[in-house]
Enzyme design. Structure first.
Site, PDB file in Angstrom:
ATOM      1  N   LYS A 198      46.486  80.898  16.954  1.00  0.00           N
ATOM      2  CA  LYS A 198      46.624  81.336  18.354  1.00  0.00           C
ATOM      3  C   LYS A 198      45.495  82.319  18.636  1.00  0.00           C
ATOM      4  O   LYS A 198      45.565  83.485  18.271  1.00  0.00           O
ATOM      5  CB  LYS A 198      47.977  82.016  18.492  1.00  0.00           C
ATOM      6  CG  LYS A 198      48.625  82.187  19.828  1.00  0.00           C
ATOM      7  CD  LYS A 198      47.828  82.446  21.040  1.00  0.00           C
ATOM      8  CE  LYS A 198      48.150  83.777  21.655  1.00  0.00           C
ATOM      9  NZ  LYS A 198      46.988  84.395  22.271  1.00  0.00           N
ATOM     10  N   CYS A 307      37.854  97.539  15.305  1.00  0.00           N
ATOM     11  CA  CYS A 307      39.024  98.259  14.793  1.00  0.00           C
ATOM     12  C   CYS A 307      38.604  99.443  13.926  1.00  0.00           C
ATOM     13  O   CYS A 307      39.259 100.473  13.910  1.00  0.00           O
ATOM     14  CB  CYS A 307      39.920  97.312  14.012  1.00  0.00           C
ATOM     15  SG  CYS A 307      39.049  96.461  12.688  1.00  0.00           S
ATOM     16  N   GLU A 404      43.772 105.057  20.188  1.00  0.00           N
ATOM     17  CA  GLU A 404      42.639 104.143  20.084  1.00  0.00           C
ATOM     18  C   GLU A 404      42.242 103.689  21.494  1.00  0.00           C
ATOM     19  O   GLU A 404      43.025 103.049  22.184  1.00  0.00           O
ATOM     20  CB  GLU A 404      43.054 102.926  19.256  1.00  0.00           C
ATOM     21  CG  GLU A 404      41.946 101.924  19.070  1.00  0.00           C
ATOM     22  CD  GLU A 404      42.401 100.658  18.345  1.00  0.00           C
ATOM     23  OE1 GLU A 404      43.440 100.087  18.723  1.00  0.00           O
ATOM     24  OE2 GLU A 404      41.718 100.248  17.398  1.00  0.00           O
TER      25      GLU A 404
HETATM   26  P1  NAD Z   1      46.612  92.484  21.137  1.00  0.00           P
HETATM   27  O1  NAD Z   1      47.595  93.047  20.214  1.00  0.00           O
HETATM   28  O2  NAD Z   1      46.776  92.696  22.591  1.00  0.00           O
HETATM   29  O3  NAD Z   1      46.478  90.899  20.942  1.00  0.00           O
HETATM   30  C1  NAD Z   1      46.190  90.315  19.696  1.00  0.00           C
HETATM   31  C2  NAD Z   1      46.702  88.893  19.694  1.00  0.00           C
HETATM   32  O4  NAD Z   1      48.125  88.923  19.771  1.00  0.00           O
HETATM   33  C3  NAD Z   1      46.226  88.045  20.865  1.00  0.00           C
HETATM   34  O5  NAD Z   1      46.014  86.721  20.438  1.00  0.00           O
HETATM   35  C4  NAD Z   1      47.419  88.102  21.815  1.00  0.00           C
HETATM   36  O6  NAD Z   1      47.492  86.997  22.682  1.00  0.00           O
HETATM   37  C5  NAD Z   1      48.561  88.093  20.825  1.00  0.00           C
HETATM   38  N1  NAD Z   1      49.827  88.656  21.336  1.00  0.00           N
HETATM   39  C6  NAD Z   1      50.011  89.556  22.320  1.00  0.00           C
HETATM   40  N2  NAD Z   1      51.330  89.813  22.479  1.00  0.00           N
HETATM   41  C7  NAD Z   1      51.986  89.071  21.555  1.00  0.00           C
HETATM   42  C8  NAD Z   1      53.352  88.930  21.181  1.00  0.00           C
HETATM   43  N3  NAD Z   1      54.316  89.593  21.809  1.00  0.00           N
HETATM   44  N4  NAD Z   1      53.658  88.105  20.159  1.00  0.00           N
HETATM   45  C9  NAD Z   1      52.685  87.441  19.491  1.00  0.00           C
HETATM   46  N5  NAD Z   1      51.380  87.527  19.809  1.00  0.00           N
HETATM   47  C10 NAD Z   1      51.027  88.340  20.817  1.00  0.00           C
HETATM   48  O7  NAD Z   1      45.238  93.046  20.612  1.00  0.00           O
HETATM   49  P2  NAD Z   1      43.824  92.884  21.280  1.00  0.00           P
HETATM   50  O8  NAD Z   1      43.774  93.795  22.453  1.00  0.00           O
HETATM   51  O9  NAD Z   1      43.532  91.429  21.449  1.00  0.00           O
HETATM   52  O10 NAD Z   1      42.871  93.412  20.099  1.00  0.00           O
HETATM   53  C11 NAD Z   1      42.519  94.730  19.943  1.00  0.00           C
HETATM   54  C12 NAD Z   1      43.321  95.365  18.835  1.00  0.00           C
HETATM   55  O11 NAD Z   1      43.121  94.654  17.613  1.00  0.00           O
HETATM   56  C13 NAD Z   1      42.876  96.780  18.567  1.00  0.00           C
HETATM   57  O12 NAD Z   1      44.000  97.607  18.425  1.00  0.00           O
HETATM   58  C14 NAD Z   1      42.126  96.676  17.253  1.00  0.00           C
HETATM   59  O13 NAD Z   1      42.085  97.865  16.516  1.00  0.00           O
HETATM   60  C15 NAD Z   1      42.882  95.601  16.564  1.00  0.00           C
HETATM   61  N6  NAD Z   1      42.064  95.011  15.487  1.00  0.00           N
HETATM   62  C16 NAD Z   1      42.391  95.300  14.185  1.00  0.00           C
HETATM   63  C17 NAD Z   1      41.612  94.797  13.138  1.00  0.00           C
HETATM   64  C18 NAD Z   1      41.933  95.116  11.695  1.00  0.00           C
HETATM   65  O14 NAD Z   1      41.395  94.451  10.812  1.00  0.00           O
HETATM   66  N7  NAD Z   1      42.775  96.091  11.417  1.00  0.00           N
HETATM   67  C19 NAD Z   1      40.518  93.983  13.440  1.00  0.00           C
HETATM   68  C20 NAD Z   1      40.213  93.729  14.773  1.00  0.00           C
HETATM   69  C21 NAD Z   1      41.006  94.236  15.800  1.00  0.00           C
END
Ligand code: NAD
Length: 500
Positions: A198, A307, A404
């Site tokens: 996804k 991240c 963040e």
């Molecule tokens: P997000 O949590 O909004 O979305 C991530 C994914 O989850 C997307 O595909 C989204 O559609 C999906 N999603 C959203 N709600 C959901 C739900 N209720 N159930 C299942 N899936 C759902 O994050 P974002 O804004 O896309 O990404 C940014 C975040 O990702 C930041 O907090 C960043 O730090 C984190 N990140 C972490 C790492 C790591 O390795 N720790 C790497 C990259 C990004």
């Protein structure tokens, strides 16, 4: 520079013409959402629509999970060398198409072309190559047991084997779409799992192209499936689906919590790569010719949408003004623009929604009394550009220091003592990464032990490799992506005990 599909790489013109509304891949077949619905994917540098993306619903997720389930016995029974051969082929195909993939990533995500072309997409290639090797290095163990109640004349033999976890839901974010997707798919497939992917709703394009290349490389139908759509509907349904055995999630800490709740239905295995508020610490003996551009790049790379970005900068008071002025000068010098323009050094943030979120943080920081030494503004006639921002005059309890922002925003704080800065660095709900800038080996060692984070860099920041585990402690998540450790995410232990 405006988006004109006629200027795109021929690969991408053809891809955009054939893929979009029929962009769900289920059991090796491409098709539209059962509802027929789609949504726009936008170039964040211009605000213009690039194409349409299928909006998968519960029926589509059901079918994708069923296809992954059906493909599991066959894929998990392939030999390790066969899985390795296919994964290596995927890497070769990504490499062959690297220019087009980098362009597509820039168009959809906004990042400067060089970031995808020279850092992230080579990183994706390396993930597939690294885990091609790991597929052939899956090991159980034999154990000397102390069981002494075997029948007369018999012996007890015990050993363990590793088996694939099963059907994996891989849910990824939008900041570095292709490489983060590769970090899930490569180890999952190496372990013999099948996957429903996804992608993030803002950046589905390179995921769809990757799945095409995976099928071309010989990944069998149903081993990789993709459902595009929104988090609250497609993602939530997938995370809660009883046919999924494991969720491999990267995203925000808030969504990570929702995913964890959804996983409870059938006790899915879960790994969570979540947010961070990582400290970069400049000590008085640091080589400032390295440290100043290093800590600036640690936050402004990819518009701060990383991240592991160094979003909290701690500088020893003796060099504080010099470092802050240097970082601010670096920020002012960055050329903002469309990621496909050759002189662009920083692109937009990913979407209008995210730009508003970043602006919200900046507005509240101002209200709380912080100073924007440079930046802090939305800029540009079109698109979602935020000027690189250096924030000073903050207190440790301010939201801008604790949360963040996930944008080009660094908060700077001075310190006097090493113990004091260690305490400040650890004063966070997150524990993803940190960097320490010093010429003293002793100080560097002391700080790498004392800082609570999944990764600590010395005199560098955000360097990573397919062989290195990435992940965090505290609210930065559970488990590790990348590196040998990631394979374990996709394998169960089975114990065998035999009387022979
Ligand atoms: P997000 O949590 O909004 O979305 C991530 C994914 O989850 C997307 O595909 C989204 O559609 C999906 N999603 C959203 N709600 C959901 C739900 N209720 N159930 C299942 N899936 C759902 O994050 P974002 O804004 O896309 O990404 C940014 C975040 O990702 C930041 O907090 C960043 O730090 C984190 N990140 C972490 C790492 C790591 O390795 N720790 C790497 C990259 C990004």
């Amino acid at each position: 520079m405006t988006f004109d599909s006629r200027n795109l790489h021929a690969d991408n013109q053809a891809f955009l013409a054939r893929r979009g509304q029929d962009g769900l891949c289920v059991g090796g077949e491409w098709r539209a959402a059962a509802s027929g619905e789609s949504f726009a994917t936008i170039d964040p540098a211009t605000g213009r629509e690039i194409g349409r993306i299928a909006r998968a619903g519960a029926a589509d997720v059901d079918q994708a999970v069923a296809a992954a389930r059906a493909a599991l016995p066959g894929w998990s029974a392939t030999t390790p060398v066969e899985r390795a051969r296919i994964l290596w082929k995927v890497a070769d195909l990504i490499e062959t198409h690297i220019d087009a993939l980098a362009e597509l990533e820039t168009l959809d995500q906004g990042k400067p072309l060089f970031v995808g072309r020279w850092a992230e997409i080579p990183g994706a290639v390396n993930q597939f190559r690294f885990f091609a090797g790991q597929a052939m290095a899956i090991e159980g163990s034999t154990l000397e047991s102390s069981i002494n109640y075997q029948p007369q004349g018999k012996q007890v033999r015990t050993w363990t084997v590793r088996e694939p976890v099963g059907v994996v839901a891989a849910i990824v974010p939008w900041n570095s779409p292709l490489v983060l997707t590769a970090m899930k798919l490569a180890p999952a497939l190496a372990a013999g799992c099948t996957v429903v992917l996804k992608p993030a709703e803002d950046t589905s394009l390179t995921a769809l192209r990757l799945v095409e290349l995976m099928l071309e490389a010989g990944v069998p139908a149903g081993v990789i499936n993709v459902v595009t759509g929104f988090g609250a509907e497609t993602g939530a349904v997938l995370a809660a689906h009883p046919g999924v055995d494991k969720i491999a999630f990267t995203g925000s800490t808030a969504t990570g919590r929702a995913v964890l709740d959804a996983a409870k239905t059938n006790f899915k295995r879960v790994t969570l790569e979540l947010g961070g508020k990582s400290p970069a610490i400049v000590l008085p003996d640091a080589d400032l010719s390295l440290a100043i551009p290093g800590v600036a790049n640690a936050i402004f790379f990819n518009s701060g949408q990383v991240c592991i970005a160094g979003s909290r900068l701690y500088v020893h008071r003796s060099v504080h003004d010099q470092v802050v002025e240097g970082v601010a000068a670096y920020a002012r010098s960055l050329k903002l623009g469309h990621g496909l323009a050759p002189d662009t050094q920083m692109g937009p943030v990913v979407s209008a929604r995210h730009a508003e979120r970043v602006e919200g943080y900046l507005g509240r920081a101002r209200r709380d009394g912080a100073t924007m030494l440079t930046g802090g503004e939305r800029t540009g006639e079109a698109g979602t550009f935020i000027t690189p921002t250096v924030v000073t005059g903050v207190r440790p309890d301010m939201e801008i220091v604790r949360e963040e922002v996930f944008g080009p925003v660094v908060v700077v704080q001075p310190f006097d003592e090493v113990d004091e800065v260690i305490a400040s660095a650890n004063d966070s709900e997150y524990g993803l990464a940190a960097s320490v800038w010093t010429e003293s080996l002793s100080t560097a060692h002391r700080m790498t032990s004392a800082i609570r984070a999944g990764t600590v860099w010395i005199n560098c920041h955000a360097m990573y490799d397919a062989s290195l585990a990435i992940g965090g402690i505290k609210q930065s998540g559970w488990g590790r992506d990348s590196g040998r450790q990631a394979l374990d995410n996709y394998l169960e232990w089975k114990t065998v005990c035999a009387v022979v």
